[in-house]
Enzyme design. Sequence first.
Site, PDB file in Angstrom:
ATOM      1  N   GLU A  48      -9.010   9.035  -1.720  1.00  0.00           N
ATOM      2  CA  GLU A  48      -8.801  10.229  -0.911  1.00  0.00           C
ATOM      3  C   GLU A  48      -9.872  10.244   0.179  1.00  0.00           C
ATOM      4  O   GLU A  48     -11.059  10.388  -0.116  1.00  0.00           O
ATOM      5  CB  GLU A  48      -8.906  11.454  -1.835  1.00  0.00           C
ATOM      6  N   SER A  49      -9.420  10.048   1.413  1.00  0.00           N
ATOM      7  CA  SER A  49     -10.384   9.890   2.509  1.00  0.00           C
ATOM      8  C   SER A  49     -11.230  11.150   2.717  1.00  0.00           C
ATOM      9  O   SER A  49     -12.396  11.058   3.104  1.00  0.00           O
ATOM     10  CB  SER A  49      -9.657   9.500   3.797  1.00  0.00           C
ATOM     11  N   CYS A  78      -5.792   1.679   2.670  1.00  0.00           N
ATOM     12  CA  CYS A  78      -5.210   3.025   2.583  1.00  0.00           C
ATOM     13  C   CYS A  78      -6.234   4.095   2.978  1.00  0.00           C
ATOM     14  O   CYS A  78      -6.582   4.192   4.160  1.00  0.00           O
ATOM     15  CB  CYS A  78      -4.610   3.233   1.192  1.00  0.00           C
ATOM     16  N   ARG A 107      -2.495  10.145   8.616  1.00  0.00           N
ATOM     17  CA  ARG A 107      -2.515  10.290   7.153  1.00  0.00           C
ATOM     18  C   ARG A 107      -1.148  10.710   6.611  1.00  0.00           C
ATOM     19  O   ARG A 107      -0.407  11.418   7.272  1.00  0.00           O
ATOM     20  CB  ARG A 107      -3.532  11.367   6.736  1.00  0.00           C
ATOM     21  N   ILE A 136       1.125   4.080  -1.283  1.00  0.00           N
ATOM     22  CA  ILE A 136       0.986   5.319  -2.050  1.00  0.00           C
ATOM     23  C   ILE A 136       0.398   6.392  -1.126  1.00  0.00           C
ATOM     24  O   ILE A 136      -0.748   6.307  -0.725  1.00  0.00           O
ATOM     25  CB  ILE A 136       0.048   5.114  -3.267  1.00  0.00           C
ATOM     26  N   ARG A 137       1.220   7.363  -0.808  1.00  0.00           N
ATOM     27  CA  ARG A 137       0.776   8.424   0.134  1.00  0.00           C
ATOM     28  C   ARG A 137       0.011   7.779   1.312  1.00  0.00           C
ATOM     29  O   ARG A 137      -1.105   8.135   1.654  1.00  0.00           O
ATOM     30  CB  ARG A 137      -0.099   9.442  -0.605  1.00  0.00           C
ATOM     31  N   HIS A 173      -1.996  -1.277  -0.678  1.00  0.00           N
ATOM     32  CA  HIS A 173      -3.006  -1.501  -1.726  1.00  0.00           C
ATOM     33  C   HIS A 173      -2.930  -2.906  -2.321  1.00  0.00           C
ATOM     34  O   HIS A 173      -2.371  -3.074  -3.420  1.00  0.00           O
ATOM     35  CB  HIS A 173      -2.774  -0.509  -2.868  1.00  0.00           C
ATOM     36  N   GLU A 175      -5.045  -4.387  -3.921  1.00  0.00           N
ATOM     37  CA  GLU A 175      -5.787  -4.394  -5.184  1.00  0.00           C
ATOM     38  C   GLU A 175      -4.905  -3.991  -6.370  1.00  0.00           C
ATOM     39  O   GLU A 175      -5.324  -4.114  -7.516  1.00  0.00           O
ATOM     40  CB  GLU A 175      -7.021  -3.479  -5.088  1.00  0.00           C
TER      41      GLU A 175
HETATM   42  N1  GLN Z   1      -3.412  10.107   1.352  1.00  0.00           N
HETATM   43  C1  GLN Z   1      -4.747   9.614   1.076  1.00  0.00           C
HETATM   44  C2  GLN Z   1      -5.743  10.058   2.153  1.00  0.00           C
HETATM   45  O1  GLN Z   1      -5.383  10.681   3.076  1.00  0.00           O
HETATM   46  C3  GLN Z   1      -4.737   8.119   0.962  1.00  0.00           C
HETATM   47  C4  GLN Z   1      -3.952   7.688  -0.247  1.00  0.00           C
HETATM   48  C5  GLN Z   1      -4.337   6.362  -0.812  1.00  0.00           C
HETATM   49  O2  GLN Z   1      -5.452   5.829  -0.582  1.00  0.00           O
HETATM   50  N2  GLN Z   1      -3.468   5.835  -1.619  1.00  0.00           N
HETATM   51  O3  GLN Z   1      -6.896   9.790   2.054  1.00  0.00           O
END
Ligand code: GLN
Length: 195
Positions: A48-49, A78, A107, A136-137, A173, A175
């Site tokens: 989560e940034s 990500c 984002r 993922i998101r 990702h 990883e």
């Molecule tokens: N949505 C997250 C963000 O804004 C990033 C998601 C992720 O790293 N899988 O930081």
Amino acid sequence: MTRIGILALQGDFLEHKQPLQRMGVEAVEVRQIKHLDGLDGLIIPGGESTTFAIIAQRLGMIEPLRQFARAHPTWGTCAGAIFLAKTVTGKASDQISLGVMDITVRRNAFGRQIDSFVALLTIDGIAGDPYQAVFIRAPIIESPRDTVDVLATLADGRIVAARQGHLLATSFHPELTDDDRVHALFLRMVAKANQ
Ligand code: GLN
């Protein structure tokens, strides 16, 4: 032995260790400024940034991380890509980034967690079968400057991997799969920087 740091403030930093270790590289968890000493490169993981920014600010790590990324190979996956970007759209109002890579990152460009998906990509610099990328998101990369090389796009043209000199950003990702080819690409960037 090559030493690669993984920013370990939050997110899936542990998952980056396995591919590095599989490739015979020392993986170092970076939790404090002093852990940046002697690293050949740094990975900023998914997560989560907004949280990275808050914790790094509290620990006084924003400026040291910025200086490190300006001088040494650094790869953001990500949330890590968001953290590297000069401009972040869809950010929390007070969200800061390291601002070292000449890209805009949007984002949550594909929607919510439930909109996560896997896509087959052709990535510049990666040979062989199409690469199975986990989103993922995820963010997308927009407005790359001329100094930025686009490495991969989705079928609709949206950018999901880019490189600027010693900096690498991926929306997805690597990883989270057993395919080590993007880690190998980053390690080639590290080797080149150390030549
Ligand atoms: N949505 C997250 C963000 O804004 C990033 C998601 C992720 O790293 N899988 O930081």
